[in-house]
Design a protein around this motif. Structure first.
Motif, PDB file in Angstrom:
ATOM      1  N   SER A  20      -6.050  -8.265  -6.002  1.00 54.58           N
ATOM      2  CA  SER A  20      -4.837  -7.481  -6.243  1.00 54.58           C
ATOM      3  C   SER A  20      -5.148  -6.212  -7.024  1.00 54.58           C
ATOM      4  CB  SER A  20      -3.811  -8.325  -7.000  1.00 54.58           C
ATOM      5  OG  SER A  20      -3.477  -9.482  -6.271  1.00 54.58           O
ATOM      6  N   ALA A  21      -6.011  -6.341  -8.035  1.00 60.48           N
ATOM      7  CA  ALA A  21      -6.372  -5.156  -8.821  1.00 60.48           C
ATOM      8  C   ALA A  21      -7.122  -4.134  -7.973  1.00 60.48           C
ATOM      9  CB  ALA A  21      -7.220  -5.580 -10.018  1.00 60.48           C
ATOM     10  N   VAL A  22      -8.030  -4.622  -7.136  1.00 58.58           N
ATOM     11  CA  VAL A  22      -8.776  -3.705  -6.264  1.00 58.58           C
ATOM     12  C   VAL A  22      -7.843  -3.001  -5.285  1.00 58.58           C
ATOM     13  CG1 VAL A  22     -10.517  -3.601  -4.442  1.00 58.58           C
ATOM     14  CG2 VAL A  22     -10.959  -4.953  -6.490  1.00 58.58           C
ATOM     15  N   ILE A  23      -6.896  -3.756  -4.699  1.00 58.96           N
ATOM     16  CA  ILE A  23      -5.933  -3.154  -3.774  1.00 58.96           C
ATOM     17  C   ILE A  23      -5.086  -2.110  -4.488  1.00 58.96           C
ATOM     18  CG2 ILE A  23      -3.858  -3.650  -2.411  1.00 58.96           C
ATOM     19  CD1 ILE A  23      -5.131  -6.336  -1.691  1.00 58.96           C
ATOM     20  N   TYR A  24      -4.633  -2.425  -5.699  1.00 56.10           N
ATOM     21  CA  TYR A  24      -3.780  -1.494  -6.452  1.00 56.10           C
ATOM     22  C   TYR A  24      -4.515  -0.180  -6.714  1.00 56.10           C
ATOM     23  CZ  TYR A  24      -0.964   0.417 -10.254  1.00 56.10           C
ATOM     24  OH  TYR A  24      -0.201   1.236 -11.036  1.00 56.10           O
ATOM     25  N   PHE A  25      -5.741  -0.268  -7.230  1.00 54.13           N
ATOM     26  CA  PHE A  25      -6.473   0.955  -7.551  1.00 54.13           C
ATOM     27  C   PHE A  25      -6.897   1.714  -6.287  1.00 54.13           C
ATOM     28  CE2 PHE A  25      -7.167  -1.392 -11.579  1.00 54.13           C
ATOM     29  CZ  PHE A  25      -6.650  -0.443 -12.436  1.00 54.13           C
ATOM     30  N   THR A  26      -7.210   0.983  -5.206  1.00 59.64           N
ATOM     31  CA  THR A  26      -7.577   1.660  -3.959  1.00 59.64           C
ATOM     32  C   THR A  26      -6.385   2.410  -3.385  1.00 59.64           C
ATOM     33  OG1 THR A  26      -9.215  -0.063  -3.496  1.00 59.64           O
ATOM     34  CG2 THR A  26      -8.536   1.326  -1.658  1.00 59.64           C
ATOM     35  N   PHE A  27      -5.227   1.754  -3.343  1.00 61.85           N
ATOM     36  CA  PHE A  27      -4.028   2.431  -2.841  1.00 61.85           C
ATOM     37  C   PHE A  27      -3.635   3.594  -3.740  1.00 61.85           C
ATOM     38  CE2 PHE A  27      -1.879  -0.995  -0.015  1.00 61.85           C
ATOM     39  CZ  PHE A  27      -3.054  -1.083   0.720  1.00 61.85           C
ATOM     40  N   GLY A  28      -3.848   3.405  -5.059  1.00 63.13           N
ATOM     41  CA  GLY A  28      -3.540   4.495  -5.975  1.00 63.13           C
ATOM     42  C   GLY A  28      -4.385   5.727  -5.721  1.00 63.13           C
ATOM     43  N   ARG A  29      -5.651   5.514  -5.396  1.00 58.20           N
ATOM     44  CA  ARG A  29      -6.538   6.640  -5.108  1.00 58.20           C
ATOM     45  C   ARG A  29      -6.208   7.296  -3.767  1.00 58.20           C
ATOM     46  NH1 ARG A  29     -11.375   7.478  -7.767  1.00 58.20           N
ATOM     47  NH2 ARG A  29     -11.105   6.990  -9.987  1.00 58.20           N
ATOM     48  N   LEU A  30      -5.895   6.448  -2.759  1.00 54.97           N
ATOM     49  CA  LEU A  30      -5.685   6.980  -1.413  1.00 54.97           C
ATOM     50  C   LEU A  30      -4.268   7.506  -1.198  1.00 54.97           C
ATOM     51  CD1 LEU A  30      -7.577   4.278   0.683  1.00 54.97           C
ATOM     52  CD2 LEU A  30      -8.396   6.551   0.039  1.00 54.97           C
ATOM     53  N   PHE A  31      -3.270   6.796  -1.716  1.00 56.28           N
ATOM     54  CA  PHE A  31      -1.880   7.124  -1.383  1.00 56.28           C
ATOM     55  C   PHE A  31      -1.009   7.395  -2.601  1.00 56.28           C
ATOM     56  CE2 PHE A  31      -3.501   3.855   1.613  1.00 56.28           C
ATOM     57  CZ  PHE A  31      -3.692   4.684   2.708  1.00 56.28           C
TER      58      PHE A  31
END
Length: 432
Positions: A20-31
């Motif tokens: 969940s943390a990885v998804i949150y930070f990845t989406f934050g960077r991309l979108f």
């Protein structure tokens, strides 16, 4: 099983949290920040009203329409200097504000937007910013939804995991019980595991190994028993023949000397056979009769049976009772005292004390002792030290092996160290 399940559960929960943390930070960077997207969706009505109603008014109607919205809305709409808004925002948000974008302030439930960049709304409007506050933003609801989603996913993973670990744990417990029983001498012990179990192939191999080991040990047992029993018949014949020979040639001193030497050899051979049979009996004993018996009289009787030299006995009067096989324990202590008598110069000591439910029995002497590097090996059958004293002393290397087996059957341990008397000290610890 519980330990296995909770370890897997901790790993699963940690993996979900990390994912969940990885998804949150990845989406934050991309979108962009997901929380900001949620806040923008919740404030979409106010943003739409500003963009489609207020901004669509002619220049001279812009402020009146903004005031109408203020009157009917619960949202506070204020005009602030651009400099004040820029100072309130982090550096990464200032450029979008200058370009006329809506900049969300999720924590304050607000957003900023520049009036315009050209002063077309009113005089000086290029230096003003609309600050909307008290927006209907509820990030807590979004976080609660995420928490529920997290819990549902974890539950859906942990339920089948719990079922699997329960079945897996039972299989492992069956293997563990089999290993314990087999290690304690029950050669018929086998692991009963279902064919569908994940450890069924391992259980099959372990059972096959146990079958082969059991067959080898049983064959060894029967061989030694057969040999030992077969040896008793010729030994008995030799004894009878020696008696007849001694009677016929009683007058001849030379013949008497020879028959005495042969009789000693026969006695040694008989003692060896008896020791082998005793060792095999102990090796194949699965459990002891746990009967109570008085320990102090037993130890004093063992000391009295030693012919030479005399034993100094320090047995406490409060030893009480022990539980086990008194004959087997007396054999172990007697073997230690007999071994000490072979090597002692002048002194042998036997002592015993109780510490709670533990009994400590110590046998020591003033002989040559046992080298440190060979103290574990002396408990192996037929092992003898390569010293002149050992070759001179009678014995076959079975006495200490019997002691070790007897102590182990009582659930105890035996250790060797240096005695203050100068020789070896054997210490037995058993639970009363």
């Amino acid at each position: 099983m519980n330990r296995l399940f909770w370890r897997f559960a901790a790993l699963v929960l940690l993996a979900i949290a990390l994912g969940s943390a990885v998804i949150y930070f990845t989406f934050g960077r991309l979108f962009g920040d997901p929380l900001e997207h949620i806040a923008r969706d919740q404030a979409a009505g106010q943003i739409f009203l500003l963009q489609q109603y207020v901004d669509q008014a002619p220049a001279d109607e812009w402020l009146p329409r903004l005031n109408k919205v203020r009157e009917v809305s619960d949202v506070t709409l204020e005009l602030q200097p651009l400099s004040a808004a820029l100072s309130a925002l982090p550096a990464a948000r200032r450029a979008p504000l200058l370009h006329g974008e809506v900049v969300m302030d999720v924590g304050a439930k607000a957003f900023y937007r520049r009036v315009d960049a050209t002063g077309a709304r009113y005089a000086g409007s290029e230096n003003d910013v609309i600050h909307a506050q008290n927006l209907p933003i509820d990030i807590g609801q979004a976080l609660r939804m995420e928490a529920i989603r997290f819990a549902v996913i974890a539950l859906c993973l942990l339920l089948p995991l719990g079922w699997w670990t329960r079945a897996h744990g039972r299989s492992l417990a069956a293997l563990s019980r089999m290993a314990d029983d087999f290690g304690q001498g029950n050669l018929a012990a086998r692991a009963h595991v279902g064919a569908g179990s994940s450890v069924a192939p391992l259980a099959g191999r372990i059972n096959g190994m146990a079958e082969r080991i059991g067959s080898l040990l049983e064959a060894r047992k029967h061989l030694l028993l057969s040999v030992s029993h077969e040896l008793r018949t010729p030994i008995a014949r030799l004894e009878f023949g020696l008696e007849l020979l001694a009677e016929r040639h009683a007058a001849g001193p030379d013949m008497r000397r020879r028959t005495d030497a042969m009789a000693a050899d026969v006695e040694e051979l008989k003692a060896l056979v008896n020791e082998m049979l005793e060792l095999m009996r102990i090796d194949h004993a699965h459990a002891l009769p746990r009967q109570p018996f008085a320990l102090a009289p037993l130890l004093r009787g063992c000391a009295a049976a030693v012919a030479r030299p005399s034993v100094r006995v320090g047995v406490a009067d409060d030893l009480g009772d022990a539980r086990g096989d008194p004959r087997l324990l007396a054999r172990a202590v007697g073997n230690l005292l007999g071994n000490a008598a072979k090597y002692a110069v002048a002194r042998i000591a036997l002592s015993a004390v109780r510490d709670g439910d533990m009994l400590r029995i110590v046998v020591e002497d003033d002989g040559p002792g046992i080298p440190v590097g060979q103290r574990a090996q002396v408990f192996e059958p037929f092992y003898r030290l390569s010293r002149e004293q050992d070759h001179a002393a009678a014995g076959h290397g079975l006495g200490l092996a019997i002691v070790a087996r007897a102590v182990a059957l009582h659930g105890g341990s035996i250790a060797i160290d240096d005695s203050p008397l100068g020789g070896a000290r054997f210490t037995i610890h058993i639970r009363a």
